[in-house]
Structures are given as C-alpha cells and as structure tokens.
Design a protein around this motif. Structure first.
Motif, PDB file in Angstrom:
ATOM      1  N   MET A   1      56.716   7.324  82.118  1.00 16.58           N
ATOM      2  CA  MET A   1      56.153   7.888  83.338  1.00 16.58           C
ATOM      3  C   MET A   1      55.062   6.989  83.896  1.00 16.58           C
ATOM      4  SD  MET A   1      55.846  11.862  83.585  1.00 16.58           S
ATOM      5  CE  MET A   1      54.490  11.950  82.448  1.00 16.58           C
ATOM      6  N   ASN A   2      55.377   5.716  83.881  1.00 13.74           N
ATOM      7  CA  ASN A   2      54.409   4.808  84.453  1.00 13.74           C
ATOM      8  C   ASN A   2      54.949   4.206  85.730  1.00 13.74           C
ATOM      9  OD1 ASN A   2      51.954   4.770  83.103  1.00 13.74           O
ATOM     10  ND2 ASN A   2      52.976   3.899  81.317  1.00 13.74           N
ATOM     11  N   LEU A   3      54.110   3.383  86.301  1.00 11.81           N
ATOM     12  CA  LEU A   3      54.491   2.768  87.560  1.00 11.81           C
ATOM     13  C   LEU A   3      54.328   1.264  87.438  1.00 11.81           C
ATOM     14  CD1 LEU A   3      55.128   3.633  90.604  1.00 11.81           C
ATOM     15  CD2 LEU A   3      52.790   2.926  91.004  1.00 11.81           C
ATOM     16  N   GLN A   4      55.311   0.577  87.969  1.00  4.78           N
ATOM     17  CA  GLN A   4      55.257  -0.874  87.928  1.00  4.78           C
ATOM     18  C   GLN A   4      55.457  -1.398  89.343  1.00  4.78           C
ATOM     19  OE1 GLN A   4      58.107  -2.468  85.112  1.00  4.78           O
ATOM     20  NE2 GLN A   4      57.901  -4.506  86.034  1.00  4.78           N
ATOM     21  N   VAL A   5      54.673  -2.376  89.709  1.00  2.18           N
ATOM     22  CA  VAL A   5      54.826  -2.992  91.029  1.00  2.18           C
ATOM     23  C   VAL A   5      55.022  -4.493  90.852  1.00  2.18           C
ATOM     24  CG1 VAL A   5      53.840  -3.275  93.324  1.00  2.18           C
ATOM     25  CG2 VAL A   5      53.241  -1.267  91.979  1.00  2.18           C
TER      26      VAL A   5
END
Lengths: 115, 157
Positions: A1-5
């Motif tokens: 449940m993480n975010l990567q950009v």
C-alpha cells in the motif's frame, strides 16, 4: 500500500508514472514530488495513472494543485491511463471539464463503450 | 421495525497510515454483504473520505485521538459511521442523533473537506452528519436496486 513515482524526460516532456494507492497517507509524498517541477516555466508534464489501484479526493487535490500551478507558469499537464474507476472520479467532480485527461487504452473495449 | 444486523467496530489511531487499513476492512465487510465490485470501490472511497476528514480534524487540533468506524451489516444494506472523537459510540443512539446532511449548513466542513464530502454524497445512497463533541458521518449504501424502493419511501422529505 505504498506509492511510487517514477520520472523520465522525453522530448522535453516530463513523464510521471505513478504506481500504487493515492490516499491521505501517500498523497503528501506525491505532492512533494510534483512540487519540485510545478514552478518550472512552461513545464510540459504527463502523469500516467494506469497503475494506480486506488485514488480519492486527496489525490484529486494534489493533481488540481499541480495543474493550477503549472498552468500559471505557462505549462501544461496531461493525465493519462485513467481506468474506468479513476475516470469516474474526474467525471463526477467535474474535473474532466477543466483538466486534460485521457482514459486507458486497450482495455477490452470497455472504455469504448462509454464514448 | 428494527432489522437484525451484524455490527463490526474498528478503532484506529487518527493517523493517515490507518486510512487504508480501515478502507480494506470496509471493503471486506461490503463484500460479505454481497456488493458488486463497483459498489465496493465506491464505498472504499466514501469511507476513506470520511476517515481522512476525521484524521485531519485530529491532526489540526494536535490531538492523538482515535477514529471509530462502525459498520452495521444488514441483508439489504450497509451502514457506516465514522466518528472523529475517540469515544466508542452506541451505534443505535448515535444513529438517532445524526441529522440529514444539508449542503448550505455544512459550510465549515465543506471548506475543509469539500471535495471529500461531495464524493461521499455522490457515491453513497444516504449521508447524515452530526456535530457534537466531534463530527460523526453516517452513510448508507443499499444493495443494487434496493435504493430505488427506499427512495420512494422517503420521498416525503
């Protein structure tokens, strides 16, 4: 449940690829990542959301803020790869009228049905 | 008059990292009731909006509070209550005290979480808000088709 950009530059366009879930927890990191570019003059940015599994108003808020700032500086933001779910969020909030958005391609013709 | 229901209550620290945890729980519960994929996705957004608002309230006040999420699972619907004050609530009592949501009266709340509240209103079938020692958001989603009949019943408002 993480975010990567992830970011890559191509033909002077900044391509942001966002992967994961955008909510109250991850939105601040996304905002920060984008804010490094928001003040550039005439920034051309494309934000690919095809691998975003979840987004709510916190994500919309980030994109609206980024969109406004880039526009003020003479640039342009395009949001691409919207799933039907994400497209719906932009539709019901009316942001589809204001922002440059593009739905996901090649998705079993589901998107075509809504044209 | 009162239908039987299963009640599940979740208490999480009023911190952003728990919004997703609560969302997943609600998703699981909604799936038990039998909602469609799209309805469940709608509920995930609506409940996250309410919980996010609660977390932000707590943050602004510098409190280390808890958010209480109460879910009542009926045969034909799910009722979700989100309260930003740590006290565990009596579901039936709180339900009685929440009033209908009026756009113009919720100025404060709207300014803070405007888009979020709008989304809750759009994605759920009913929303009620109660201000007392905190803010309680009460929302209902009916299993497909049910809401049409219910709307007819309550059209007198």
């Amino acid at each position: 449940m993480n975010l990567q950009v992830d970011l890559r530059e191509e033909n002077s366009v900044q391509h942001f690829k966002v992967v994961g879930e955008i909510d109250a927890f991850t939105a601040p990191a996304l905002r920060e990542r984008l804010s490094d570019f928001a003040s550039q003059q005439e920034l051309q940015a494309e934000i690919d959301l095809s691998d975003v599994e979840y987004m709510d108003s916190t994500g919309l808020g980030v994109f609206v803020g980024f969109f406004k700032q880039v526009k003020e500086n003479g640039g342009h933001v395009k949001i691409t790869g919207l799933s039907n779910r994400l497209k719906r969020l932009f539709d019901i909030t009316g942001l589809n009228e204001v922002m440059d958005i593009e739905t996901q391609k090649d998705e079993g013709g589901l998107d075509d049905a809504t044209v | 008059m009162m239908q039987p229901y299963d009640y599940v209550e979740l208490r999480v620290p009023a911190k952003p990292q728990y919004v997703g945890v609560a969302r997943l729980t609600i998703s699981g519960l909604a799936s038990r009731v039998g909602f469609t994929y799209d309805d469940i996705e709608d509920m995930k957004i609506a409940s996250s909006e309410a919980i996010t608002n609660a977390v932000q309230h707590a943050y602004k006040d510098g409190e280390e509070g808890e958010v209480v999420v109460g879910c009542a699972l009926y045969e034909d619907r799910i009722e979700i209550m989100v309260a930003d004050h740590g006290q565990s609530f009596n579901f039936e009592e709180t339900k009685k005290s929440v009033g209908p949501y009026h756009d113009h009266e919720e100025g404060m709340f709207l300014r803070e979480g405007g888009l979020g509240l709008y989304l809750i209103e759009t994605l759920m079938d009913e929303i009620k808000i109660h201000h007392d020692e905190g803010v309680t958001v009460f929302m209902t989603k009916y299993l497909g088709g049910e809401q049409v009949e219910k709307d007819v019943e309550t059209v007198s408002s």
